[in-house]
Design an enzyme around this catalytic site. Structure first.
Site, PDB file in Angstrom:
ATOM      1  N   ARG A 116      38.173  63.279  47.298  1.00 35.84           N
ATOM      2  CA  ARG A 116      36.757  62.882  47.307  1.00 35.84           C
ATOM      3  C   ARG A 116      36.003  63.918  48.128  1.00 35.84           C
ATOM      4  O   ARG A 116      36.265  64.087  49.317  1.00 35.84           O
ATOM      5  CB  ARG A 116      36.593  61.489  47.915  1.00 35.84           C
ATOM      6  CG  ARG A 116      35.143  61.167  48.242  1.00 35.84           C
ATOM      7  CD  ARG A 116      34.923  59.719  48.570  1.00 35.84           C
ATOM      8  NE  ARG A 116      35.061  58.906  47.370  1.00 35.84           N
ATOM      9  CZ  ARG A 116      34.674  57.636  47.275  1.00 35.84           C
ATOM     10  NH1 ARG A 116      34.124  57.034  48.317  1.00 35.84           N
ATOM     11  NH2 ARG A 116      34.837  56.959  46.154  1.00 35.84           N
ATOM     12  N   HIS A 143      32.090  60.505  39.042  1.00 39.61           N
ATOM     13  CA  HIS A 143      33.016  59.532  39.644  1.00 39.61           C
ATOM     14  C   HIS A 143      33.897  59.004  38.510  1.00 39.61           C
ATOM     15  O   HIS A 143      33.834  57.826  38.140  1.00 39.61           O
ATOM     16  CB  HIS A 143      32.220  58.414  40.324  1.00 39.61           C
ATOM     17  CG  HIS A 143      33.017  57.591  41.285  1.00 39.61           C
ATOM     18  ND1 HIS A 143      34.366  57.791  41.539  1.00 39.61           N
ATOM     19  CD2 HIS A 143      32.653  56.523  42.079  1.00 39.61           C
ATOM     20  CE1 HIS A 143      34.787  56.916  42.419  1.00 39.61           C
ATOM     21  NE2 HIS A 143      33.771  56.141  42.769  1.00 39.61           N
ATOM     22  N   GLN A 146      36.168  55.773  38.732  1.00 36.87           N
ATOM     23  CA  GLN A 146      35.406  54.532  38.689  1.00 36.87           C
ATOM     24  C   GLN A 146      35.069  54.159  37.249  1.00 36.87           C
ATOM     25  O   GLN A 146      35.206  52.999  36.842  1.00 36.87           O
ATOM     26  CB  GLN A 146      34.118  54.674  39.506  1.00 36.87           C
ATOM     27  CG  GLN A 146      33.266  53.425  39.500  1.00 36.87           C
ATOM     28  CD  GLN A 146      33.899  52.281  40.275  1.00 36.87           C
ATOM     29  OE1 GLN A 146      34.226  52.437  41.440  1.00 36.87           O
ATOM     30  NE2 GLN A 146      34.063  51.122  39.638  1.00 36.87           N
ATOM     31  N   ASP A 239      23.961  51.408  40.419  1.00 36.92           N
ATOM     32  CA  ASP A 239      24.643  51.986  41.579  1.00 36.92           C
ATOM     33  C   ASP A 239      23.581  52.163  42.658  1.00 36.92           C
ATOM     34  O   ASP A 239      22.372  52.042  42.372  1.00 36.92           O
ATOM     35  CB  ASP A 239      25.268  53.336  41.172  1.00 36.92           C
ATOM     36  CG  ASP A 239      26.042  54.014  42.297  1.00 36.92           C
ATOM     37  OD1 ASP A 239      26.448  53.323  43.253  1.00 36.92           O
ATOM     38  OD2 ASP A 239      26.240  55.242  42.214  1.00 36.92           O
ATOM     39  N   CYS A 279      29.563  49.637  40.934  1.00 39.98           N
ATOM     40  CA  CYS A 279      30.828  50.178  41.462  1.00 39.98           C
ATOM     41  C   CYS A 279      31.097  49.757  42.892  1.00 39.98           C
ATOM     42  O   CYS A 279      32.225  49.872  43.358  1.00 39.98           O
ATOM     43  CB  CYS A 279      30.840  51.693  41.329  1.00 39.98           C
ATOM     44  SG  CYS A 279      29.594  52.534  42.329  1.00 39.98           S
ATOM     45  N   ARG A 307      40.200  49.484  39.574  1.00 39.21           N
ATOM     46  CA  ARG A 307      40.431  50.834  40.114  1.00 39.21           C
ATOM     47  C   ARG A 307      41.936  51.059  40.279  1.00 39.21           C
ATOM     48  O   ARG A 307      42.459  52.133  39.986  1.00 39.21           O
ATOM     49  CB  ARG A 307      39.721  51.005  41.465  1.00 39.21           C
ATOM     50  CG  ARG A 307      38.203  51.026  41.390  1.00 39.21           C
ATOM     51  CD  ARG A 307      37.688  52.260  40.690  1.00 39.21           C
ATOM     52  NE  ARG A 307      38.125  53.480  41.369  1.00 39.21           N
ATOM     53  CZ  ARG A 307      37.527  54.019  42.444  1.00 39.21           C
ATOM     54  NH1 ARG A 307      36.461  53.447  42.964  1.00 39.21           N
ATOM     55  NH2 ARG A 307      37.976  55.136  42.985  1.00 39.21           N
TER      56      ARG A 307
HETATM   57  N1  NVA Z   1      26.806  57.065  43.875  1.00 42.71           N
HETATM   58  C1  NVA Z   1      27.536  56.543  45.010  1.00 42.71           C
HETATM   59  C2  NVA Z   1      28.835  55.973  44.582  1.00 42.71           C
HETATM   60  C3  NVA Z   1      29.625  55.320  45.693  1.00 42.71           C
HETATM   61  C4  NVA Z   1      30.941  54.803  45.241  1.00 42.71           C
HETATM   62  C5  NVA Z   1      27.735  57.652  46.036  1.00 42.71           C
HETATM   63  O1  NVA Z   1      28.104  58.743  45.653  1.00 42.71           O
HETATM   64  O2  NVA Z   1      27.531  57.385  47.225  1.00 42.71           O
HETATM   65  N1   CP Z   2      33.318  52.434  44.257  1.00 37.23           N
HETATM   66  C1   CP Z   2      33.875  53.227  45.191  1.00 37.23           C
HETATM   67  O1   CP Z   2      34.306  54.345  44.938  1.00 37.23           O
HETATM   68  O2   CP Z   2      33.943  52.662  46.415  1.00 37.23           O
HETATM   69  P1   CP Z   2      34.384  53.402  47.757  1.00 37.23           P
HETATM   70  O3   CP Z   2      33.302  54.406  48.091  1.00 37.23           O
HETATM   71  O4   CP Z   2      34.482  52.305  48.780  1.00 37.23           O
HETATM   72  O5   CP Z   2      35.681  54.091  47.528  1.00 37.23           O
END
Ligand code: NVA
Ligand code: CP
Length: 331
Positions: A116, A143, A146, A239, A279, A307
């Site tokens: 990540r 993502h 997800q 989201d 998500c 997931r």
């Molecule tokens: N769009 C959000 C998704 C979190 C799982 C982010 O990148 O923070």
């Molecule tokens: N949806 C998701 O990726 O959650 P986290 O940021 O908690 O991993």
């Protein structure tokens, strides 16, 4: 997938190792197979053990996480492996260790890498330098893990994917919107992204999704009219309005996206059977009304659980592909 520099590590950068850095790294048939395996693994969690040994999978975080951290760790253990979860703040990455060096060090010892991070270019650089599969556990751009889980969730709810209308409301330039475009088009969904014009998807992602949709019988559309976009939708998705890395933009973004909240009025415009995705983590009262996320149409906790199953299926697919390459003497 980008081609990498010439590498002394077999498989690295020569295109023979399969990675999942973006949703369209899986063909429509491969995505369908991964989703079927995900459903099988949900029914029988220990049916596959490709990491028996245990072999290790490194799971790297440059950003916070709950679901991704837990689902990869649990999933890797259930596949017979050892999850090596690393917060990158505790490594040398912050003082400039090259991504390619990190990839080579890890690939010498682990079976796969999930990461990540911020820039999409970084994970593609990692994949190009890695002789083991690299999985995008969220970047600013995509993502895809997800959306695999979300597709598994929708497929279980409707018994099919192709032809369903999925409307995403909110930040159309977000990683989730981009992944719904690519992953949804791969599955033959009719993907509608609805956002204020300043937050529309990147043109290259939209073009790639449109080309995919032409092959799968799906479609993609972008608009700024939330009421029209919700009409007849089978799935409403949203989201957060301000993603990780965009801290400080909250006021501007909330102002721009206030009319795009997934609320009861918009749900009433959708198909009567419409289901709602988020998500997580969510901000009740901002991008989604509490009564919707906590109401009967919501599938958010199925998504969160899926997931686990979707990522296990993806790991099985990528590890099978890597084993196939080794058998054929290419890796
Ligand atoms: N769009 C959000 C998704 C979190 C799982 C982010 O990148 O923070
Ligand atoms: N949806 C998701 O990726 O959650 P986290 O940021 O908690 O991993």
């Amino acid at each position: 997938m980008t081609a990498g520099p010439a590498s002394p590590i077999a498989g690295a950068g020569d295109g023979t190792v399969r990675h999942f850095t973006r949703d369209d790294d899986l063909s429509p048939a491969e995505q369908a197979a991964v989703l079927s395996l995900a459903a099988e693994l949900k029914a029988d969690r220990f049916a596959r053990q490709p990491l028996a040994g245990p072999r290790t999978v490194a799971v790297l975080f440059d950003k916070p996480s709950l679901r991704t951290r837990v689902s990869f760790a649990v999933g890797i253990a259930e596949l017979g492996g050892f999850p090596l979860v690393i917060d990158m703040q505790g490594t040398h990455a912050g003082r400039g260790e090259p991504v390619t060096d990190i990839a080579r060090v890890l690939a010498g010892q682990v079976a796969a890498i999930a990461w990540r991070t911020f820039g999409q270019a970084a994970i593609e650089e990692m994949a190009a330098a890695s002789s083991v599969p690299v999985i995008n556990a969220l970047t600013d751009r995509f993502h895809p893990c997800q959306v695999l889980a979300d597709l598994q969730t929708v497929r279980a709810a409707y018994g099919r994917l192709a032809g369903l209308v999925l409307t995403f409301l909110g930040d159309g330039s977000s990683n989730m919107a981009h992944s719904y475009l690519l992953g949804g088009a791969t599955a033959g969904l009719q993907v509608r992204i609805c956002a204020p014009e300043a937050y529309w998807p990147a043109a290259d992602v939209l073009a790639a999704a449109a080309a995919l949709a032409e092959r799968t019988g799906g479609s993609v559309a972008v608009s700024a009219d939330p009421l029209d976009a919700c009409k007849g939708a089978d799935v409403l998705a949203t989201d957060v309005w301000t993603s990780m890395g965009q801290e400080g933009q909250e006021r501007t973004r909330s102002g721009a996206m206030a009319g795009y909240q997934v609320d009861a009025a918009k749900l009433a415009l959708a198909s009567p059977a419409c289901r709602v995705l988020h998500c997580l983590p969510a901000h009740r009262g901002e991008e989604i009304a509490a009564e919707v996320i906590d109401g009967p149409a919501s599938l958010v906790f199925e998504q969160a659980e899926n997931r686990l199953h979707a990522q296990k299926a993806l790991l099985c697919f990528l590890l099978d592909a890597a084993a196939g390459e080794r058998r054929e003497g290419r890796g």
